[in-house]
Each structure stands twice: as C-alpha cells, then as structure tokens.
Enzyme design. Structure first.
Site, PDB file in Angstrom:
ATOM      1  N   LYS A 167       0.809  -1.164  -0.181  1.00  0.00           N
ATOM      2  CA  LYS A 167       0.018  -0.044   0.119  1.00  0.00           C
ATOM      3  C   LYS A 167       0.889   1.352   0.050  1.00  0.00           C
ATOM      4  CE  LYS A 167      -1.954   1.658   4.038  1.00  0.00           C
ATOM      5  NZ  LYS A 167      -1.652   3.148   4.248  1.00  0.00           N
ATOM      6  N   ASN A 168       2.024   1.438   0.703  1.00  0.00           N
ATOM      7  CA  ASN A 168       2.448   2.510   0.882  1.00  0.00           C
ATOM      8  C   ASN A 168       3.694   2.587  -0.094  1.00  0.00           C
ATOM      9  OD1 ASN A 168       1.326   3.057   3.337  1.00  0.00           O
ATOM     10  ND2 ASN A 168       2.993   2.825   4.937  1.00  0.00           N
ATOM     11  N   ARG A 176      -5.689  10.270   4.057  1.00  0.00           N
ATOM     12  CA  ARG A 176      -4.947  11.133   4.489  1.00  0.00           C
ATOM     13  C   ARG A 176      -3.584  11.449   3.526  1.00  0.00           C
ATOM     14  NH1 ARG A 176      -0.778  13.887   6.952  1.00  0.00           N
ATOM     15  NH2 ARG A 176       0.384  12.114   6.302  1.00  0.00           N
ATOM     16  N   CYS A 201      -6.122  12.432  11.693  1.00  0.00           N
ATOM     17  CA  CYS A 201      -6.666  11.186  11.283  1.00  0.00           C
ATOM     18  C   CYS A 201      -6.526  10.275  12.628  1.00  0.00           C
ATOM     19  CB  CYS A 201      -5.838  10.436  10.464  1.00  0.00           C
ATOM     20  SG  CYS A 201      -4.144   9.620  11.075  1.00  0.00           S
ATOM     21  N   ARG A 206      -1.531  14.878  11.756  1.00  0.00           N
ATOM     22  CA  ARG A 206      -0.760  14.617  10.895  1.00  0.00           C
ATOM     23  C   ARG A 206      -0.254  15.761  10.003  1.00  0.00           C
ATOM     24  NH1 ARG A 206      -1.473   8.914   9.776  1.00  0.00           N
ATOM     25  NH2 ARG A 206       0.273   8.883   8.401  1.00  0.00           N
ATOM     26  N   PRO A 207       0.700  16.367  10.538  1.00  0.00           N
ATOM     27  CA  PRO A 207       1.192  17.756  10.014  1.00  0.00           C
ATOM     28  C   PRO A 207       1.714  17.549   8.605  1.00  0.00           C
ATOM     29  CG  PRO A 207       2.434  17.197  11.889  1.00  0.00           C
ATOM     30  CD  PRO A 207       1.360  16.318  11.780  1.00  0.00           C
ATOM     31  N   ILE A 208       1.570  18.510   7.853  1.00  0.00           N
ATOM     32  CA  ILE A 208       2.373  18.650   6.469  1.00  0.00           C
ATOM     33  C   ILE A 208       3.388  19.540   6.221  1.00  0.00           C
ATOM     34  CG2 ILE A 208       1.040  16.981   5.119  1.00  0.00           C
ATOM     35  CD1 ILE A 208      -0.251  19.314   3.882  1.00  0.00           C
ATOM     36  N   ASP A 209       3.758  20.372   7.426  1.00  0.00           N
ATOM     37  CA  ASP A 209       4.516  21.410   7.350  1.00  0.00           C
ATOM     38  C   ASP A 209       5.811  20.954   6.810  1.00  0.00           C
ATOM     39  OD1 ASP A 209       5.030  19.789   9.924  1.00  0.00           O
ATOM     40  OD2 ASP A 209       6.292  21.049  10.436  1.00  0.00           O
ATOM     41  N   LEU A 210       6.628  19.863   6.787  1.00  0.00           N
ATOM     42  CA  LEU A 210       7.713  19.752   6.071  1.00  0.00           C
ATOM     43  C   LEU A 210       7.597  19.500   4.486  1.00  0.00           C
ATOM     44  CD1 LEU A 210       9.141  16.803   8.581  1.00  0.00           C
ATOM     45  CD2 LEU A 210       9.992  19.410   8.523  1.00  0.00           C
ATOM     46  N   ASP A 232       4.096   0.916  12.049  1.00  0.00           N
ATOM     47  CA  ASP A 232       2.887   0.227  11.764  1.00  0.00           C
ATOM     48  C   ASP A 232       2.695  -1.150  12.046  1.00  0.00           C
ATOM     49  OD1 ASP A 232       1.949   2.434  10.290  1.00  0.00           O
ATOM     50  OD2 ASP A 232       2.553   1.781   8.375  1.00  0.00           O
ATOM     51  N   ARG A 282      -8.800  -0.516   4.177  1.00  0.00           N
ATOM     52  CA  ARG A 282      -7.779   0.410   3.517  1.00  0.00           C
ATOM     53  C   ARG A 282      -6.602  -0.080   3.422  1.00  0.00           C
ATOM     54  NH1 ARG A 282      -6.268   4.045   7.719  1.00  0.00           N
ATOM     55  NH2 ARG A 282      -4.754   4.758   5.896  1.00  0.00           N
TER      56      ARG A 282
HETATM   57  C1  UD1 Z   1       4.019   6.874   6.446  1.00  0.00           C
HETATM   58  C2  UD1 Z   1       3.163   5.802   6.115  1.00  0.00           C
HETATM   59  C3  UD1 Z   1       2.438   5.290   7.300  1.00  0.00           C
HETATM   60  C4  UD1 Z   1       3.624   5.067   8.452  1.00  0.00           C
HETATM   61  C5  UD1 Z   1       4.386   6.130   8.533  1.00  0.00           C
HETATM   62  C6  UD1 Z   1       5.545   6.223   9.475  1.00  0.00           C
HETATM   63  C7  UD1 Z   1       2.249   5.967   3.949  1.00  0.00           C
HETATM   64  C8  UD1 Z   1       1.178   6.336   2.994  1.00  0.00           C
HETATM   65  N1  UD1 Z   1       1.973   6.107   5.153  1.00  0.00           N
HETATM   66  O1  UD1 Z   1       3.303   7.942   6.615  1.00  0.00           O
HETATM   67  O2  UD1 Z   1       1.876   4.027   6.858  1.00  0.00           O
HETATM   68  O3  UD1 Z   1       2.852   4.935   9.599  1.00  0.00           O
HETATM   69  O4  UD1 Z   1       4.944   6.468   7.238  1.00  0.00           O
HETATM   70  O5  UD1 Z   1       6.345   5.060   9.103  1.00  0.00           O
HETATM   71  O6  UD1 Z   1       3.361   5.881   3.468  1.00  0.00           O
HETATM   72  N2  UD1 Z   1       5.727  14.876  10.463  1.00  0.00           N
HETATM   73  C9  UD1 Z   1       5.822  16.303  10.733  1.00  0.00           C
HETATM   74  N3  UD1 Z   1       5.477  17.188   9.680  1.00  0.00           N
HETATM   75  C10 UD1 Z   1       5.568  16.727   8.139  1.00  0.00           C
HETATM   76  C11 UD1 Z   1       5.262  15.297   8.169  1.00  0.00           C
HETATM   77  C12 UD1 Z   1       5.475  14.408   9.296  1.00  0.00           C
HETATM   78  O7  UD1 Z   1       5.939  16.683  11.962  1.00  0.00           O
HETATM   79  O8  UD1 Z   1       5.265  17.543   7.507  1.00  0.00           O
HETATM   80  C13 UD1 Z   1       5.649  13.937  11.604  1.00  0.00           C
HETATM   81  C14 UD1 Z   1       4.427  13.036  11.733  1.00  0.00           C
HETATM   82  O9  UD1 Z   1       3.559  13.685  12.679  1.00  0.00           O
HETATM   83  C15 UD1 Z   1       5.223  11.762  12.471  1.00  0.00           C
HETATM   84  C16 UD1 Z   1       6.399  11.783  11.837  1.00  0.00           C
HETATM   85  O10 UD1 Z   1       6.746  12.948  11.230  1.00  0.00           O
HETATM   86  O11 UD1 Z   1       5.061  12.010  13.778  1.00  0.00           O
HETATM   87  C17 UD1 Z   1       6.215  10.774  10.889  1.00  0.00           C
HETATM   88  O12 UD1 Z   1       5.692  10.993   9.700  1.00  0.00           O
HETATM   89  P1  UD1 Z   1       5.888  10.329   8.206  1.00  0.00           P
HETATM   90  O13 UD1 Z   1       6.874   9.615   8.051  1.00  0.00           O
HETATM   91  O14 UD1 Z   1       5.598  11.676   7.234  1.00  0.00           O
HETATM   92  O15 UD1 Z   1       4.483   9.598   7.921  1.00  0.00           O
HETATM   93  P2  UD1 Z   1       3.348   9.266   6.658  1.00  0.00           P
HETATM   94  O16 UD1 Z   1       4.254   9.600   5.457  1.00  0.00           O
HETATM   95  O17 UD1 Z   1       2.500  10.336   7.133  1.00  0.00           O
END
Ligand code: UD1
Length: 419
Positions: free
Chosen positions: A22-23, A93, A117, A122-126, A306, A398
C-alpha cells in the site's frame, strides 16, 4: 455492516502470497501524473486507499482502469485539472502526496488540507516548507492550499525529521525542477526505494533512496512504463504475528525478510523460528511466545510503528512482560481498550505500554479503531478461546486486500459477513 467472525484456538498451517505494498503504490499512483504517458502497474493491491487515489486521478482528467485482478492501467495524457476536491482529499490522508506531482506537472495545484486522522495530528509542514524551498508559492489560509510555481529550481533541502511523505512529495516535485535537488535527512523506508525505481523506469534521474540523502536531477521528460509494486512488509509482518499468536507453521510467498528484519528479530527472540530465501519466509512457532526486550518504534530501519499494534497482539499470551514505546504518532494505542475486552493485560502511560502475558484470552465483540489496530484485533482473536466478532472493518479494507481470505489460506477459522 460487514464484520469478521473469528474462532480462535487452532494452530495455523498453510501458505499465502503477500500483496503489493500500500505505502508504495500510493506515491507511485501520484508519480504516474509526472509521466504524461501510460503506466501499467502490476501487483497493484485492491484497496480502499487505492480506490481513493484512482478517484483523484480520474477527477484530474486521467484514465485508470483495472485489467485482470491486480493490474492497473493509468493514462495521464488527458490530465485536465490541477485541483483535488475536499471530498476526495478526505477519503485518504496520504492524498497530500499528489501536491508535489501536480505542481511539477502543471505549475499550480489546489488541494484542501488533509487534516488529522485516527492516529492523531498529521502535520504536513515539512512537505510545504520543502516545496517552498524549491520555489513554490503556497497560500495555506482557510484550509485550502493554493500553490503556484512558475519555475521550480533544484536545491538542497534538509528535513528536520525523516518524514516518509515529505521525502516522497519532494522527490516528485523535484522531477519538475531545473537543476539538482538533494534531500538530506530523507526517510529510508523500502517504499522510497520502490518509488525511486518506478521513477527511474519512467526515465527520471534519481539516486540515493534507501540512504539519508536522495538526489533528483530534474527536467528530464518522463515516459510511461510497466512496473511491479514491491510486496507489503506490514502485511507480511501481520501474518508472521498471526503465527506467533496462534502457533503453527506458515509460508509467506513473496515476503522479503530484508525489509522486515527488526520485526523478525523480535519474533525470533519470542521463540519463533524463521527461514527465508528469495521465494518467501517460513515461520514456525511451537509454543507460547516469550516476552521480549523493549520494542521502540522508530523511522526505518527501526521498528515500524505500523507493526506496533500487531506485535503487541501477538505477545498477549507471552511468558513475562514486554515494554512498548511508540515514538511516531500521538494516538497509536487505541486498540488497547479493545484488546482488553479479550482479557489482555496492557497498561498504558503516555507513549509507553506494558504488556503482561496472560494464560488465556477469550473471544469478544470488538471494533476496529484504525487500520493496523484492526488487524491487531484479528491477530489476538486467533489465540482467544471462542468467537470474536470484529466490527468497523472498513479500516482494515484500507490496507489489506482480503484479510479473511489470507488468514483462511493460513489455516485460520475466519469468515466475513455482510450483516
Ligand atoms: C507513512 C506511512 C504510514 C507510516 C508512517 C511512519 C504512507 C502512505 N504512510 O506516513 O503508514 O505509519 O509513514 O512510518 O506511506 N511529521 C511532521 N511534519 C510533516 C510530516 C510528518 O511533523 O510535515 C511527523 C508526523 O507527525 C510523524 C512523523 O513525522 O510523527 C512521521 O511521519 P511521516 O514519516 O511523514 O509519515 P507519513 O508519510 O504520514
């Protein structure tokens, strides 16, 4: 309402093939947008999140159709839009991954904020700061992201933490830049390597995936390709944990131990014997698992968040106590109360959970709280006496093509009912 009915207590015996990841497939579906061509994706799992991505592709004017069970044909030549509706963004998400690809292909994008979620914020600031570094102008007021990039320019981006989604989004956007982009402190997950392999198959110049530095030389026109998605390591971890929970001997065709070594290390410590080769993994679990050293979730190559709930479920009847520490997501112990209904002894304090093994578990009516938490309930039910009914299984849909089918192939007594 669909539910799963599981009668626990029998040992597993059988084999199952591991579905595509999936990922991996979600970022690859977004990456297909970059090609302005035809992509044939093989081993594409039939999942609710894949359906959500197909809806987004079609909404953007692209064509996507299934051919046979697991082949998805995508044609992105007819792309006609650059905005994704809020309704479609809410379906999944990880839809934020489309941002980098749409921006690279169209020079603009409009998406609503993906929001939180079931695992917490689930921030996307980065993602956004990296895209800004590449030259995108992003106005994120009012819950909608208005993005514009007349010209994206490659440069070095340093991530403050190795986010999987941000690394992937920036790799996709970087394909549309002029010059070279270097992503430092990149996530190292195998799915990032799979995305890189897909992009290379389309003609992109990407290197370094699997290490902390990923480089993309943008500007090459990308073409379509035929690509096979890697096997899902979390689905494989789920079935290994099912064997640890119920006991027995199983063969997982296609599973790759090198993607799972932190999980298999813990299972060996718990007393399971595992053997793997290029065809898959054989796992034999003869007795009650032993408690293990503390399990701390961390970005790859650390223990995957996960697999936390799933491993916890496998250790509910262990001899002794195991400490879990969840370091990635704020609300990732929601399955604990449901496991307690089956007689589990789990104490949670903040990010730490202590699982003390019990002699017996009993079947109970339970409900899924999230995708992996839902799978964990099924893993626990296999070791419980009597019948467990698992509700709200749309969470499981999912990420698992057909959990009941696979567990039945592995010898479990499980059926899915639609009422
Ligand atoms: C992906 C996986 C998810 C897995 C996760 C961690 C997919 C579709 N999903 O999610 O199954 O649980 O990796 O291995 O591939 N964060 C920030 N700012 C950002 C982005 C992330 O603070 O802009 C934080 C998140 O809150 C979290 C950490 O970084 O605490 C890791 O998140 P991230 O690696 O981005 O996970 P996803 O890509 O959302």
């Amino acid at each position: 309402m669909s539910k799963l009915i599981i009668r626990g207590g029998s040992r597993l015996q059988g084999e199952a093939e591991i579905q595509g990841a999936k990922n991996s497939v979600l970022p690859i579906l977004a990456a297909a947008l970059l090609t302005a061509g035809q992509v044939e994706l093989r081993g594409c799992p039939r999942l609710r999140d894949v359906d959500a991505s197909i809806h987004i592709l079609r909404d953007l004017g692209c064509e996507a159709r299934w051919e046979g069970e697991n082949i998805l044909l995508i044609d992105t030549r007819s792309l006609s839009g650059c905005s994704v509706s809020e309704r479609l963004m809410r379906e999944m998400r990880s839809s934020a991954i489309f941002l980098g690809a749409i921006l690279a292909r169209c020079g603009q994008a409009e998406l609503s904020y993906p929001g939180g979620c079931e695992l917490g914020p689930r921030p996307i600031d980065l993602h956004l700061s990296g895209l800004r570094d590449l030259g995108a102008e992003i106005d994120d007021r009012g819950g909608v992201l208005h993005c514009k990039a007349l010209r994206l320019r490659g440069r070095e981006i340093v991530l403050s933490l190795p986010s999987v989604g941000a690394t992937e989004n920036l790799m996709l956007a970087a394909c549309g830049t002029s010059g070279v982009t270097t992503i430092a402190n990149a996530a190292r997950e195998p799915e990032i390597v799979d995305l890189q392999n897909f992009l290379i198959a389309c003609g992109a110049k990407v290197s370094g995936a699997g290490s902390s530095t990923v480089s993309v030389e943008g500007g090459s026109p990308l073409h379509g390709c035929t690509y096979t998605v890697m096997p899902d390591r979390i689905v494989a971890a789920t079935y290994l944990c099912a064997a640890a929970s119920a006991g027995g001997k199983i063969f997982l065709r296609g599973a790759k131990e090198q993607h799972l070594s932190t999980v298999t290390a813990v299972l060996r410590e718990a007393g399971c014997s595992l053997r793997s080769d290029e065809t898959g993994i054989v796992c034999t679990c003869r007795e009650r698992p032993a408690a293990t050293r503390p399990v701390r979730t961390a970005p790859y190559p650390g223990f995957p968040t996960d697999a936390q709930a799933i491993l916890m479920a496998a250790l509910l009847k262990s001899r002794g106590a195991t400490v879990f520490e969840e370091n990635l997501f704020a609300s990732r112990y929601r399955h604990v109360d449901e496991l307690a209904r089956m007689g589990a002894d789990i104490r949670v304090s903040g990010r730490v959970a202590v699982v003390t093994g019990v002699e017996t578990l009993h079947g109970a009516p339970v409900r899924c709280t999230d995708l992996r938490g839902g799978a964990a309930l099924c893993v626990a039910a296999l070791a419980a006496e009597g019948e467990t009914s698992v509700r709200e299984i749309t969470h499981i849909d999912r990420g698992y093509e057909d959990l009941a089918r696979d567990l039945r192939l592995l010898g479990a007594d499980i059926i899915r009912t639609d009422h």
